[in-house]
Design a protein around this motif. Structure first.
Motif, PDB file in Angstrom:
ATOM      1  N   LEU A 168       0.839  -1.209   0.000  1.00  0.00           N
ATOM      2  CA  LEU A 168       0.000   0.000   0.000  1.00  0.00           C
ATOM      3  C   LEU A 168       0.871   1.254   0.000  1.00  0.00           C
ATOM      4  N   ALA A 215       2.249   1.855  -3.381  1.00  0.00           N
ATOM      5  CA  ALA A 215       1.238   2.396  -4.298  1.00  0.00           C
ATOM      6  C   ALA A 215       1.034   3.890  -4.039  1.00  0.00           C
ATOM      7  N   ILE A 261      -8.434   8.321 -14.585  1.00  0.00           N
ATOM      8  CA  ILE A 261      -8.112   7.454 -15.720  1.00  0.00           C
ATOM      9  C   ILE A 261      -7.337   6.220 -15.251  1.00  0.00           C
ATOM     10  N   LEU A 262      -6.311   6.454 -14.430  1.00  0.00           N
ATOM     11  CA  LEU A 262      -5.458   5.319 -14.050  1.00  0.00           C
ATOM     12  C   LEU A 262      -6.180   4.331 -13.150  1.00  0.00           C
ATOM     13  N   THR A 271      -9.352   3.746 -13.262  1.00  0.00           N
ATOM     14  CA  THR A 271     -10.457   3.135 -14.006  1.00  0.00           C
ATOM     15  C   THR A 271      -9.915   2.010 -14.882  1.00  0.00           C
ATOM     16  N   THR A 272      -8.635   2.099 -15.205  1.00  0.00           N
ATOM     17  CA  THR A 272      -8.052   1.171 -16.175  1.00  0.00           C
ATOM     18  C   THR A 272      -7.099   0.183 -15.502  1.00  0.00           C
ATOM     19  N   LEU A 273      -5.821   0.525 -15.463  1.00  0.00           N
ATOM     20  CA  LEU A 273      -4.831  -0.431 -14.952  1.00  0.00           C
ATOM     21  C   LEU A 273      -4.997  -0.736 -13.477  1.00  0.00           C
ATOM     22  N   PHE A 274      -5.422   0.264 -12.708  1.00  0.00           N
ATOM     23  CA  PHE A 274      -5.351   0.149 -11.247  1.00  0.00           C
ATOM     24  C   PHE A 274      -6.727   0.283 -10.604  1.00  0.00           C
ATOM     25  N   ASN A 275      -7.700  -0.428 -11.144  1.00  0.00           N
ATOM     26  CA  ASN A 275      -9.049  -0.287 -10.601  1.00  0.00           C
ATOM     27  C   ASN A 275      -9.288  -1.219  -9.420  1.00  0.00           C
ATOM     28  N   SER A 276      -8.494  -1.009  -8.370  1.00  0.00           N
ATOM     29  CA  SER A 276      -8.675  -1.782  -7.147  1.00  0.00           C
ATOM     30  C   SER A 276      -9.062  -0.818  -6.029  1.00  0.00           C
ATOM     31  N   PRO A 277      -9.702  -1.324  -4.980  1.00  0.00           N
ATOM     32  CA  PRO A 277     -10.175  -0.449  -3.897  1.00  0.00           C
ATOM     33  C   PRO A 277      -9.043   0.379  -3.280  1.00  0.00           C
ATOM     34  N   ALA A 278      -7.866  -0.238  -3.111  1.00  0.00           N
ATOM     35  CA  ALA A 278      -6.774   0.483  -2.458  1.00  0.00           C
ATOM     36  C   ALA A 278      -6.349   1.691  -3.288  1.00  0.00           C
ATOM     37  N   TYR A 279      -6.160   1.486  -4.583  1.00  0.00           N
ATOM     38  CA  TYR A 279      -5.747   2.612  -5.417  1.00  0.00           C
ATOM     39  C   TYR A 279      -6.829   3.685  -5.453  1.00  0.00           C
TER      40      TYR A 279
END
Lengths: 297, 297, 297, 297
Positions: free
Chosen positions: A180, A183, A207-208, A210-218
């Motif tokens: 974490l 990130a 954008i980032l 929604t695409t590559l990093f669409n995880s709750p933490a990000y």
């Protein structure tokens, strides 16, 4: 089935977990060094104990959620500590982010008493705990894990079993917290570069993530960094500074170079040393990058 | 509606994108320095041009997907370059990961010719391109973007508009690639710590990418790192070394300290310098950490 | 005037210092866990004691030069430890590179016994110790330092008094060792860059250490790095790894970010983890740079 | 024997060197973009030229000491540039800290003109130049070096010959400047740790630079860091930022990881980005460490 539970440590995380155990119908006895933190739980039916030992005398399961290794050791084995007061066959669910070695050592003491320690650190912010959506990492004696299992759904969406080593679950927890931090650092560097190149931080974040990093933490940490608004505080900088120190101590024990962990700890250290983030989330160490770039002086 | 398209640069990414444009029914003329890479596309109906200029003479849209700034400049403005051969009103979709300044400079040359440059870098591995699931970042003149828009669904699941600065989309692309590198580095450090602490790398990968980090990037790169099997190669280490160099060059232009970007570039540099990852994905720079920890000698 | 001295810890440094104390005419009783290291000193007239306690019963001054904090604590306060066996008024010259806090804690125990602890870490390699040219950093109670002073010329060219805090001298020692590590790392990076740019490493070494960096440390460590020949071993990598860990532990206690110290420790850790420098000087961590650059595969 | 000399670039270093050449009895023609910097030299007998080309028409040796690669290229080969105006057989002593490749390229142009380029970067602060105590690193064509040699004693205490590669001397110069930066960073970290541990920075400086690090560089930069007084400014932060960028560009060309160089450049970048050291020496990047430790807010 309802169980008799002791809950020791009523910080943001502990309160949310204890509340959910109460709401699930269990009998709760609670202990906290500063007893006023127990008020809301008492209003909902919890009993307040005067000492750790008193809290656990009839408990089937003892949860601990404490700030660091020293406090856990003291509450377990110090004056009025709970370890020797637990009934035979009871389970200690050790949820704090402490050194793997601390849980291993306590597990041995429990075994001598005929009780069980299950390491049970959790992933999730206080708000996630309140929503009963934590993830739990378990390790330790199989029998202890079996007894603990029925209680976990009260505050978590799932759990993982890392085997019989009482230290294993906390190794994983330290790995997760470090990742974490990495990130957060990466977003701080990227968003600052984007801003100084003329882009909009919030747009880049959207954008980032929604695409590559669409995880709750990000998404949750990233929004704070994009908006540079580090409230509300899920965990204070000094808490995660302690976690990164534990990570690097473990790395030293096992001879693992961790250059990015060093950077995160240095940034957290500067954040704590400068006392400028007292009420802010640990994510605020992202400011080290925007400051270094000459923004927000 | 079917369009007349030129596609220049038929590496792994270019081939997959060009194939999908063909499958969508467009007329395709292709160019590649080594013409044998065009064979499969010719089999599916593409015309092979002998020079960049020849490829574009009737194109409404010219896609370029090339390995670096020097190649793009040469193909656009060198001998037999395509820039001056484009019909007035045609659009150059510049998809390569190049410096933001390169697209800005070419955009000015296009304007003088009455053509448009739209920066259109994409996120996704070759397999994602083949599945038509890329993400496209757009920036540049509005009219160019309007003309390009109908072609994008052939190879992408969505696009983002970063405004009129022809450099903006590539700033975002560089930020994204850097953040992927940071995620890879973080997993390399975490999984190595976990392994040397007695945990199973693959189990750690599964737990962390099911919970905090359940995004496609962490899952696809993370599995490679957990298994320490860096094939198939989506992009070679020297390609991402170039990208990180561009990221840090942009950081220097704008006075932004990026300590984690430095570490990633150093690890990629060592990977390239040692020539030991020729057929491997760039993710293989994760080996710098396991080697440093004394694993896999 | 001749004194009755105990010397505990006969590694490379301890042997050289003890030999010089003997040569200065003092009466020496020595102790080492592996007694065969005492043979040469016995040949020159030293008495070999069977336990730390036995070594000090008639000593006016007790020197300790041990490998780490745990060994020092054990020899001082463990079974057969010397601390309680010292005559009232005797001085313990604690020369090991240990944590400042360790000397502070032992100093309190000494005070309760009516004895003195003077922290007395030294700068210099074993060959420098043999030549009687060490530098000594002193801190602790004034009376202890006064009693110790006449013995120092036997093995040192000078000393510095850092005041009454028994931890201060070791803070300085840790700073000095860290700065040596930084100099080694800087030369490793510079000489590797020079070599790969077509210059001669040894020529670069000669020029830089004749002009800007004409100090003994740069000359002695620099030659090893230029020649990439890390023998003879003054101190093994694991010893300095321990020192850098102490430095960073002190930095954490006092909230000081030390990014270069992190890098040096990571390089020492990789050197130890890979077991490839067993008989080499700690300077061999310089190899991490030439390896990263693809040299000497 | 007296020579006809042109000197181009009258910053702090250039003025001091030119003055000493005048004092040695040579005939001097000078050029600077802002001509008022030539006043003192005119008072001592120098002739002021209106353009670089005018300055060199009768010169046997042309010295250049300019701020960066772009300025050197412009003054040599731009409008009114001096390169084509030099008499056949004359020598260009290129003293600026520029990229090795810049000197290599100019050397080829000189060869076509029948003139010589000798790379001649110097080590030493302006005060050292004024005292005629610089060190000079030479590389390039042997004949050029032979002609230059008699002039060097006017401002230097010695020189080193790095062979015929016109880029070699500047590789060494970049290595030296990087190593100075590493020494500054190391002292910043060490002195901050010492201060926060209760020691006196100046005392620590005195001890370490009397013993292990008794070289001129450590003494002159170290005193600034110990006193945290970064005046007078020998070279501004942006100058050394440029030098470190050149160092890392060379490192990238040759695939050399330089983690400590990255840290120094990041600290210089933050120093320049924050505009808070305008009148201070580049050593002031040491503040990044004391700030990170929470001192001097």
């Amino acid at each position: 089935m309802k169980h008799s539970i002791a809950f020791i440590g009523l910080g943001r995380m502990g309160q949310a977990m204890a509340t959910n155990l109460l709401l699930a119908g269990h009998q709760l006895t609670v202990y906290n060094r500063t007893p006023d933190k127990a008020e809301r739980l008492q209003d909902r039916g919890a009993r307040l104990a005067a000492t750790p030992a008193d809290a656990v005398r009839e408990a089937e399961v003892v949860f601990t959620m404490l700030s660091d290794d020293a406090v856990l050791r003291d509450v377990a084995t110090g004056d009025e500590g709970f370890l020797e007061a637990m009934p035979r066959g009871a389970v200690h669910a050790s949820c704090s982010t402490v050194a793997p070695a601390t849980n291993r050592e306590l597990a041995e003491l429990h075994q001598e008493q005929g009780t069980w320690l299950v390491a049970a650190p959790v992933f999730g912010k206080p708000i996630v705990a309140a929503n009963g959506q934590l993830w739990v990492c378990l390790s330790g004696a199989a029998e202890g894990k079996t007894r603990l299992a029925p209680l976990l759904p009260a505050f978590s969406q799932g759990s993982f079993d890392l085997g019989s080593d009482a230290g294993a679950a906390n190794v994983l927890k330290l790995c997760g917290n470090f990742m974490l931090g990495a990130a957060i650092e990466a977003m701080a560097e990227a968003f600052t570069l984007a801003e100084k190149s003329g882009l909009n931080r919030l747009e880049v974040f959207e954008i980032l993530t929604t695409t590559l990093f669409n995880s709750p933490a990000y998404r949750s940490y990233g929004r704070m960094i994009a908006e540079e608004d580090y409230q509300p505080a899920g965990a204070a900088p000094y808490i995660l500074q302690k976690d990164l120190r534990l990570t690097l101590a473990e790395a030293r024990t096992h001879q693992v170079p961790m250059p990015v962990a060093n950077i995160i700890l240095d940034h957290l250290t500067a954040t704590v040393a400068r006392h400028d983030s007292a009420d802010e989330d640990w994510t605020s160490f992202a400011r080290r990058i925007s400051e270094g770039a000459g923004l927000h002086r």
